[in-house]
Design an enzyme around this catalytic site. Structure first.
Site, mmCIF file in Angstrom:
data_model
loop_
_atom_site.group_PDB
_atom_site.id
_atom_site.type_symbol
_atom_site.label_atom_id
_atom_site.label_comp_id
_atom_site.label_asym_id
_atom_site.label_seq_id
_atom_site.Cartn_x
_atom_site.Cartn_y
_atom_site.Cartn_z
ATOM 1 N N HIS A 177 12.821 -5.230 0.412
ATOM 2 C CA HIS A 177 13.849 -4.966 1.413
ATOM 3 C C HIS A 177 15.241 -4.858 0.800
ATOM 4 O O HIS A 177 16.226 -4.720 1.531
ATOM 5 C CB HIS A 177 13.828 -6.038 2.499
ATOM 6 N N HIS A 195 -3.084 -8.924 3.625
ATOM 7 C CA HIS A 195 -1.663 -9.065 3.313
ATOM 8 C C HIS A 195 -0.916 -9.599 4.519
ATOM 9 O O HIS A 195 -1.145 -9.160 5.649
ATOM 10 C CB HIS A 195 -1.065 -7.715 2.904
ATOM 11 N N GLY A 217 0.793 -1.221 0.000
ATOM 12 C CA GLY A 217 0.000 0.000 0.000
ATOM 13 C C GLY A 217 0.820 1.262 0.000
ATOM 14 O O GLY A 217 0.386 2.288 -0.498
ATOM 15 N N SER A 218 2.027 1.226 0.570
ATOM 16 C CA SER A 218 2.802 2.456 0.717
ATOM 17 C C SER A 218 3.725 2.690 -0.463
ATOM 18 O O SER A 218 4.174 1.758 -1.121
ATOM 19 C CB SER A 218 3.633 2.401 2.006
ATOM 20 N N TRP A 228 1.453 -5.111 17.798
ATOM 21 C CA TRP A 228 2.551 -4.152 17.716
ATOM 22 C C TRP A 228 2.317 -2.935 18.614
ATOM 23 O O TRP A 228 2.791 -1.848 18.353
ATOM 24 C CB TRP A 228 2.764 -3.749 16.258
ATOM 25 N N CYS A 267 3.260 -10.916 5.563
ATOM 26 C CA CYS A 267 4.614 -10.856 5.017
ATOM 27 C C CYS A 267 5.630 -11.415 5.995
ATOM 28 O O CYS A 267 5.443 -11.351 7.204
ATOM 29 C CB CYS A 267 4.990 -9.428 4.640
ATOM 30 N N GLU A 290 2.747 -14.139 13.740
ATOM 31 C CA GLU A 290 3.650 -13.714 14.812
ATOM 32 C C GLU A 290 3.106 -14.033 16.197
ATOM 33 O O GLU A 290 3.864 -14.395 17.110
ATOM 34 C CB GLU A 290 3.900 -12.214 14.676
ATOM 35 N N ARG A 302 15.655 -0.015 11.130
ATOM 36 C CA ARG A 302 14.341 0.628 11.196
ATOM 37 C C ARG A 302 13.776 0.547 12.608
ATOM 38 O O ARG A 302 13.881 -0.486 13.271
ATOM 39 C CB ARG A 302 13.370 -0.047 10.215
#
Length: 323
Positions: free
Chosen positions: A261, A210, A1-2, A130, A212, A174, A84
């Site tokens: 990445h 999505h 999306g970004s 998160w 990842c 996760e 990051r």
């Protein structure tokens, strides 16, 4: 999306926080960046566009800033990957959504083009995973509160005319408990929370999700149970490993063909190879062509060159392979 988060965008966001740039001037800059992204995607020949998320500092923090029940810090940085860092929100109370969060920017982007523009949201499991979460309620109950807030956003996007809405859940794998005996219960309520978040959408609205950079093949049945019309998932960075597990996947699938990445630009032949591997296990009519993840960490030069090759490869195979 970004799309790339440029230094200019980050500086403008900091200037607003410091009071040296007005909110109106900042919003005009965001609108200009959205138009830049839309025009670039049109020129490259993409079929479904995104607005690029120039207004977002982070895919979780941005939503936390607009939801009641969350607090955000100025200096609470933690490392997310590589060099990051992010500032996880603090979830301290009951969650609610006082006003629409993304509708303005999504509808502005859609007003610029006749092509469909996806509305982009972060899912309830990921927002909670998160964040630093209150411990006086079961985690399931907290996630369901966030799901209700996202459900309201989905409904408002749909009411505003957005017909493709992506609700990302990269943290679904996760949070999977290490103990096998606990995994079934977690997946049951995590899937239920996602379906609760997307249940307000009508039949004519296409829901995407999505995931990842995780062992997603271990929870493929749960991913299918999310009931999203299209699932995009990392594949390029891992060498297409997920493709060994998706032969029975019954929905639209977008295995990534571009490792975001890395600054390296994938060649047309490389993208074609990944698409051919996907076409061997998924009906061509259900394959979506997309990067592994969002593009905010890349430069515009890298993104334009990479997406040009992705579009070229997709067009070649579209002409060659029967739908």
């Amino acid at each position: 999306g970004s799309f790339p988060q440029t230094g200019e965008l980050r500086a403008a966001r900091a200037a607003v926080a410091a009071g040296t740039l007005s909110q109106a001037d900042y919003e005009r800059r965001v609108e200009a960046e959205i138009e830049r992204v839309i025009r670039l995607q049109e020129r490259l020949g993409l079929d479904v566009l995104v607005h690029g998320e120039p207004e977002r500092n982070d895919m979780v923090q941005y939503f936390a800033e607009h939801l009641d029940g969350f607090a955000v810090t100025r200096n609470g940085w933690v490392q997310s990957y590589g060099s990051r860092c992010t500032r996880p929100p603090i979830l301290h109370g009951d969650v609610s959504r006082p006003a629409p969060i993304t509708v303005r920017w999504a509808t502005y982007a859609q007003s610029l083009t006749p092509k469909p523009v996806k509305g982009m949201l972060t899912g309830p499991v990921t927002i909670t995973a998160w964040s630093f979460v209150r411990d006086d309620l079961p985690l399931r109950d907290v996630v369901f509160q966030v799901a209700d807030a996202i459900r309201e956003e989905v409904r408002d996007l749909e009411s505003a005319g957005v017909r493709i809405i992506q609700v990302d859940e990269p943290a679904l794998r996760e949070l999977l408990p290490l103990r096998h005996a606990s995994q079934g219960d977690y997946l049951e309520w995590a899937v239920a929370a996602y379906r609760r978040a997307t249940s307000g959408a009508g039949e004519d609205t296409q829901i995407h999700t999505h995931l990842c950079y995780s062992d997603a093949d271990q929870i493929l049945a749960a991913i299918d149970a999310l009931d999203a019309d299209v699932t995009t998932i990392e594949s390029a960075r891992s060498g297409g490993r997920i493709l060994g597990s998706v032969s029975g996947f019954g929905r639209g699938l977008g295995p990534g063909v571009y490792d975001i990445h890395s600054p390296r630009v994938p060649s047309v032949a490389e993208v074609e190879s990944l698409l051919r591997r996907a076409a061997a296990v998924v009906p061509v009519g259900r394959i979506w062509v997309n990067p592994d993840c969002g593009l905010k960490t890349r430069t515009y030069e890298e993104v334009e060159a990479s997406l040009t090759n992705v579009v070229t490869a997709a067009r070649r195979l579209r002409a060659e392979l029967p739908a």
